[in-house]
Design an enzyme around this catalytic site. Sequence first.
Site, mmCIF file in Angstrom:
data_model
loop_
_atom_site.group_PDB
_atom_site.id
_atom_site.type_symbol
_atom_site.label_atom_id
_atom_site.label_comp_id
_atom_site.label_asym_id
_atom_site.label_seq_id
_atom_site.Cartn_x
_atom_site.Cartn_y
_atom_site.Cartn_z
ATOM 1 N N ASP A 147 13.771 -32.116 -1.495
ATOM 2 C CA ASP A 147 14.184 -30.952 -0.700
ATOM 3 C C ASP A 147 15.544 -31.249 -0.064
ATOM 4 O OD1 ASP A 147 14.353 -28.738 0.982
ATOM 5 O OD2 ASP A 147 12.229 -28.796 1.507
ATOM 6 N N HIS A 206 12.109 -20.257 -6.814
ATOM 7 C CA HIS A 206 12.768 -20.344 -5.507
ATOM 8 C C HIS A 206 14.267 -20.599 -5.642
ATOM 9 C CE1 HIS A 206 12.962 -21.121 -1.202
ATOM 10 N NE2 HIS A 206 13.483 -22.317 -1.410
#
Length: 398
Positions: free
Chosen positions: A213, A307
């Site tokens: 991330d 995403h």
Amino acid sequence: GVVGAAATAGAAGAGGLVAGAVLGRESAAGAGATADGNQQLAFYGTHQPGIEAPVQAQGWLTAFDLKPGTTTTQLRALMREWTSIAAATMAGEPLPSADDAMALGRGPGALTVTVGVGASLLTKLGLGHRIPEALTPLPTFLGDDLDADASNGDLVVLVAANDGLVAVHALRAMQRSAAAVAGQRWQVNGFGEAAGVMPSPTATPRNLMGQLDGTGNPKPGTAAFDRTVYVPADGDPAWMRGGTYLVYRRIRMLLDTWDALDRGQQEAAIGRDKATGAPLSGGTEFTAPDYGKFSPEGALLIPPGSHIRQASAQLNAGATIYRRPLSYYNGRRADGAPDAGLHFLAYQRDPASGFTAIQQRLAGADTLSTYIRHEASGLFAILPGCSEGGYLGETLLE
Ligand code: HEM
């Protein structure tokens, strides 16, 4: 700015060799990070150091509300005290006064202290005319289920370090010095990853869904980063030059539901490989995603609802933000679901064309939105940095 490495490199990466070999770790520590994470980061400067610091293992985010009747003079005194606490603790030195000795002989542990203000602070001080347009409240997004008491606030402090004790020592000092003029509105804590455990101190950390991330972030120290994040030297309002805006979202992950997906479904939801972080169009972690690439069967390799496709600057009129989340894992809720997720922290110079532009799309189109819930929110002006002899907030309060 790294001032110095405070301790040994002897324990460097000792925990991660096997995983590193599997995942292709980088061997060398990049600038701004030491292998054991006990470095000292410079407090003084154009920007507050917590924005660009290497990922830290622990973080506490606390919002305060002013007590009724608090004056600008009182707030100025508090900001001077907070500044001296931040400068001392980030240097690993005892507090200028009334140290509780909690972290005696510990630190600096890459400690950073970051201070911001909400629009409500300016209103309460009679400075409503100085509220930047960028602090216009965020709109309500599809699916928002926000707890107002756990959102926003007059002041915000983010204390982060590679050691929980070092961080809490600094935070408690700030809370004690605030006690007469400001009380806690809400507080959350979370974690990143420890420098000595990641394959390298500058590796991309994982979140609780197991994804790398931060891959698509602008890189600290580049012109693109500065353009994305900071109010420029000729920007408005003048008191925010060198500052930035923080969007905070407490985003719960429906982890039990997520865990029921197989690896392929999880990767399709994001658009990246779980092990390496590479885009599903191929390459390695930092290969640019190819959103036009199809499989032999004629399916987009990076799926339409993924995403990264939905969050990409390409689809959102160039919108970019710098994401620096903390994970949280707080046991189970009354409904049995894990109370776990991200304290999502996004920095940008303009939230309307940054976070808001992206979230407006994600809330409706992102596959990931099925597996997450936005439960709290905050919007703060992160003050410019200061130089020795000055204090955080001086540009606003002088
Ligand atoms: C990229 C996870 C929420 C904006 C990513 C990536 C992951 C991820 C794994 C790919 C690697 C990377 O670039 O970091 C999550 C999770 C979320 C979440 C688990 C919630 C629990 C959000 C929200 C926003 C956002 C709320 C903004 C409104 C972005 C952006 C990218 C990204 C801009 C980079 C896209 C690109 O490469 O062009 N996120 N994200 N994310 N995410 Fe999220």
